[in-house]
Design an enzyme around this catalytic site. Structure first.
Site, PDB file in Angstrom:
ATOM      1  N   HIS A  93       0.839  -1.202   0.000  1.00  0.00           N
ATOM      2  CA  HIS A  93       0.000   0.000   0.000  1.00  0.00           C
ATOM      3  C   HIS A  93       0.873   1.251   0.000  1.00  0.00           C
ATOM      4  O   HIS A  93       1.935   1.268   0.614  1.00  0.00           O
ATOM      5  CB  HIS A  93      -1.010  -0.003   1.154  1.00  0.00           C
ATOM      6  CG  HIS A  93      -0.429   0.223   2.515  1.00  0.00           C
ATOM      7  ND1 HIS A  93      -0.266   1.474   3.055  1.00  0.00           N
ATOM      8  CD2 HIS A  93       0.013  -0.639   3.452  1.00  0.00           C
ATOM      9  CE1 HIS A  93       0.239   1.374   4.276  1.00  0.00           C
ATOM     10  NE2 HIS A  93       0.422   0.104   4.539  1.00  0.00           N
ATOM     11  N   ASP A  95      -0.536   4.485   0.525  1.00  0.00           N
ATOM     12  CA  ASP A  95      -1.095   5.588   1.314  1.00  0.00           C
ATOM     13  C   ASP A  95      -0.456   5.572   2.703  1.00  0.00           C
ATOM     14  O   ASP A  95       0.159   4.584   3.088  1.00  0.00           O
ATOM     15  CB  ASP A  95      -2.624   5.465   1.426  1.00  0.00           C
ATOM     16  CG  ASP A  95      -3.051   4.174   2.103  1.00  0.00           C
ATOM     17  OD1 ASP A  95      -2.387   3.139   1.892  1.00  0.00           O
ATOM     18  OD2 ASP A  95      -4.040   4.186   2.862  1.00  0.00           O
ATOM     19  N   GLU A 159      -5.295   1.614   2.354  1.00  0.00           N
ATOM     20  CA  GLU A 159      -5.093   0.614   3.398  1.00  0.00           C
ATOM     21  C   GLU A 159      -5.255   1.238   4.776  1.00  0.00           C
ATOM     22  O   GLU A 159      -5.806   0.629   5.681  1.00  0.00           O
ATOM     23  CB  GLU A 159      -3.705  -0.005   3.256  1.00  0.00           C
ATOM     24  CG  GLU A 159      -3.519  -1.296   4.050  1.00  0.00           C
ATOM     25  CD  GLU A 159      -3.022  -1.100   5.473  1.00  0.00           C
ATOM     26  OE1 GLU A 159      -3.120  -2.050   6.265  1.00  0.00           O
ATOM     27  OE2 GLU A 159      -2.547   0.008   5.828  1.00  0.00           O
ATOM     28  N   GLU A 160      -4.755   2.471   4.916  1.00  0.00           N
ATOM     29  CA  GLU A 160      -4.791   3.130   6.229  1.00  0.00           C
ATOM     30  C   GLU A 160      -6.179   3.693   6.548  1.00  0.00           C
ATOM     31  O   GLU A 160      -6.412   4.205   7.634  1.00  0.00           O
ATOM     32  CB  GLU A 160      -3.754   4.260   6.288  1.00  0.00           C
ATOM     33  CG  GLU A 160      -2.319   3.821   6.050  1.00  0.00           C
ATOM     34  CD  GLU A 160      -1.731   3.010   7.199  1.00  0.00           C
ATOM     35  OE1 GLU A 160      -2.463   2.698   8.156  1.00  0.00           O
ATOM     36  OE2 GLU A 160      -0.536   2.668   7.119  1.00  0.00           O
ATOM     37  N   ASP A 186       4.674  -5.813   3.680  1.00  0.00           N
ATOM     38  CA  ASP A 186       4.378  -4.761   4.655  1.00  0.00           C
ATOM     39  C   ASP A 186       4.827  -5.340   5.991  1.00  0.00           C
ATOM     40  O   ASP A 186       4.997  -6.543   6.107  1.00  0.00           O
ATOM     41  CB  ASP A 186       2.864  -4.475   4.674  1.00  0.00           C
ATOM     42  CG  ASP A 186       2.519  -3.175   5.402  1.00  0.00           C
ATOM     43  OD1 ASP A 186       3.441  -2.444   5.802  1.00  0.00           O
ATOM     44  OD2 ASP A 186       1.314  -2.888   5.558  1.00  0.00           O
ATOM     45  N   ARG A 335      -9.973 -10.378  18.831  1.00  0.00           N
ATOM     46  CA  ARG A 335      -9.043 -10.941  17.845  1.00  0.00           C
ATOM     47  C   ARG A 335      -9.344 -12.426  17.762  1.00  0.00           C
ATOM     48  O   ARG A 335      -9.453 -13.084  18.792  1.00  0.00           O
ATOM     49  CB  ARG A 335      -7.597 -10.721  18.274  1.00  0.00           C
ATOM     50  CG  ARG A 335      -7.188  -9.262  18.335  1.00  0.00           C
ATOM     51  CD  ARG A 335      -6.965  -8.654  16.963  1.00  0.00           C
ATOM     52  NE  ARG A 335      -6.701  -7.220  17.071  1.00  0.00           N
ATOM     53  CZ  ARG A 335      -6.320  -6.466  16.064  1.00  0.00           C
ATOM     54  NH1 ARG A 335      -6.172  -6.987  14.847  1.00  0.00           N
ATOM     55  NH2 ARG A 335      -6.101  -5.194  16.224  1.00  0.00           N
ATOM     56  N   HIS A 435       3.104   4.652  12.213  1.00  0.00           N
ATOM     57  CA  HIS A 435       1.952   5.364  12.786  1.00  0.00           C
ATOM     58  C   HIS A 435       2.344   6.367  13.886  1.00  0.00           C
ATOM     59  O   HIS A 435       1.481   7.023  14.447  1.00  0.00           O
ATOM     60  CB  HIS A 435       0.880   4.406  13.348  1.00  0.00           C
ATOM     61  CG  HIS A 435       0.195   3.575  12.306  1.00  0.00           C
ATOM     62  ND1 HIS A 435      -1.088   3.131  12.434  1.00  0.00           N
ATOM     63  CD2 HIS A 435       0.623   3.119  11.109  1.00  0.00           C
ATOM     64  CE1 HIS A 435      -1.421   2.413  11.367  1.00  0.00           C
ATOM     65  NE2 HIS A 435      -0.386   2.406  10.553  1.00  0.00           N
TER      66      HIS A 435
END
Ligand SMILES: [Zn+2]
Length: 468
Positions: A93, A95, A159-160, A186, A335, A435
């Site tokens: 990705h 972005d 993706e983000e 990634d 999860r 991030h």
């Protein structure tokens, strides 16, 4: 002396290393932030940049796919290896997350700066270095006569921001995208020198529960002691969802959970020390917690969880307000691991909430739209073996195997519609601050990543041929 195609691709990568870095810098300068509508034109610009480079390096088809209201998907292919050769679908990705200088960046997040072998910029590790690694490995192989595999390539631009469009795109274009292996590039290793091959991912479901007592906020002096406080009621309900060791008490929650075999335990054991080092340095928690019959790295990748992400209600500002609140809400995500059914987990929690809601309050249960199953990939496929061998050659270290605690929802549709054979090939390091402020990529890892991908395509072509 004649160089083999791989040797000449590696030599090409070495000769062009400075330009490859410069191109990474160029792409990092484009603030392709998919979560902020103001930056849609920048995402568009990054897609155009990729198309131009894909054409320049010799991909035979390179085009942008876009659906109304969605950001561009970049698709490219080179099928010059011919019908007898396998096809690899590469996914990355391009972005990025937002980045404000006030969040603690030492330098402008969109003006990349190199210091001590690291390149600082938003998107450096997550995931533009991965994009350029894939592109430049292909460029080097194309310059050396073409890779021994056919290439399809999909670069995502949202993706983000939730990856909404790509699910439909993959379903609608399965013939275009079909491949003998999908490589998703990634992510990161726990240590710069230790590659990891993740062969599993956890799934996810989300939900929200609101407990309502009185129809309006009340004065705690006038009504306190006569009305069941919703914060208290919700807290009591949440306290029934786990035992003291963290096992989830929702009936049926563990239905379908695939047990960890002894063989798998042995395979995963190498990962433990890396996980513990990272766990200690990153969490700062006084001590580990959770199901005592599982090691920590097993709890993280191979066991499901029910997590309270946030709880709110009543007054939480400075000072005092003597309120008896009307409502309290909790946000929950679970999860999941194979073979839990996400829909069924949501229903089980919904039933349990209905069952434990006291008659003095009411509860509403709102399922979220995030929904992905846990996945496990076969470790013994030509692509997985090729990835292990490629890391060994490109990194000088054999990878360890792990099950990743996070979720990559797109993997499920790739596995279902495009190829059973999935490989996750990260080239980042966990400490690179994805991030966060001052995100960086280690340039040595960037170059090793290019070499590793050159090896991968070559080894995969051979492994596939000898397996069929
Ligand atoms: Zn990210």
């Amino acid at each position: 002396m004649m160089l083999s195609p791989v040797e000449s691709a590696l030599a090409y990568a070495r000769e062009n290393a400075a330009r490859f870095r410069a191109q990474l810098v160029e792409l990092l300068r484009i603030p392709s932030i998919s979560t902020l509508p103001d930056h849609a034109a920048d995402v568009e610009r990054a897609a155009e940049w990729l198309i131009a480079d894909l054409r320049r390096i010799g991909m035979t088809r390179a085009e942008i796919f876009r659906a109304d209201g969605y950001l561009p998907l970049v698709y490219a292919e080179w099928l010059g290896a011919g019908e007898g050769a396998p096809t690899v679908l590469l996914y990355c990705h391009y972005d990025v997350q937002p980045a404000e200088i006030e969040a603690g960046w030492v330098t402008d997040p969109f003006d990349p700066v190199e210091r001590d072998g690291k390149l600082y910029a938003r998107g450096a590790v997550d995931s533009k270095s991965h994009v350029i690694i894939q592109l430049k490995a292909l460029e080097a192989l194309l310059a050396a006569g073409g890779p021994p595999v056919n290439i399809k390539l999909l670069f995502e631009g949202e993706e983000e921001s939730g990856s909404e469009h790509i699910f439909q795109f993959v379903r609608d274009n399965r013939d275009l995208l079909r491949a003998d292996a999908c490589v998703l590039s990634d992510g990161s290793f726990p240590d710069v020198n230790q590659p990891v091959l993740d062969y599993g991912l956890r799934g996810i479901v989300a939900m929200e529960i609101t407990v309502t007592g009185p129809t309006r906020d009340l004065h705690s002096g006038h009504y306190g002691g006569s009305v069941h406080n919703p914060i208290q009621a919700l807290s009591a309900m949440l306290a029934q969802m786990h035992d003291a060791d963290g096992r989830v008490l929702v009936p049926g929650f563990y239905d379908g959970v695939r047990p960890i075999t002894d063989e798998e335990r042995a395979v995963m054991a190498d990962y433990e020390r890396w996980v513990m080092d990272e766990w200690r340095s990153f969490t700062g928690a006084p001590q580990p917690w959770g199901e005592p019959e599982y090691r920590i790295h097993e709890r993280l990748g191979a066991r499901p969880t029910l997590e309270f992400n946030g709880i709110y209600g009543g007054f939480s500002g400075p000072g005092v307000k003597t309120v008896l609140p009307s409502k309290a809400t909790v946000k929950i995500t679970c999860r999941l691991v194979p073979d839990q059914d996400p829909d069924q987990v949501v229903e089980r929690v919904r039933d349990f909430v209905a069952q434990i809601t006291p008659p003095t309050v009411t509860s509403t249960f709102t399922p979220g739209s995030d929904r992905a199953s846990g996945v496990i990939f076969d470790r013994d496929t030509p692509a997985m073996r090729a990835a292990a061998e490629a890391y060994a050659r490109g990194w000088g270290a054999r990878p360890i195997y792990a099950r990743e605690g996070g979720s990559i929802p797109v993997v499920e549709v790739f596995q279902k519609y495009l190829s059973e054979s999935i490989v996750l090939m990260p080239f980042g390091y966990k400490g690179c601050g994805a991030h966060s402020a001052n995100e960086y990529v280690i340039l040595d890892m960037f170059h090793k990543g290019i070499d590793t991908m050159i090896y991968f395509h070559d080894v995969f072509a051979e492994a596939f041929a000898s397996a069929t």
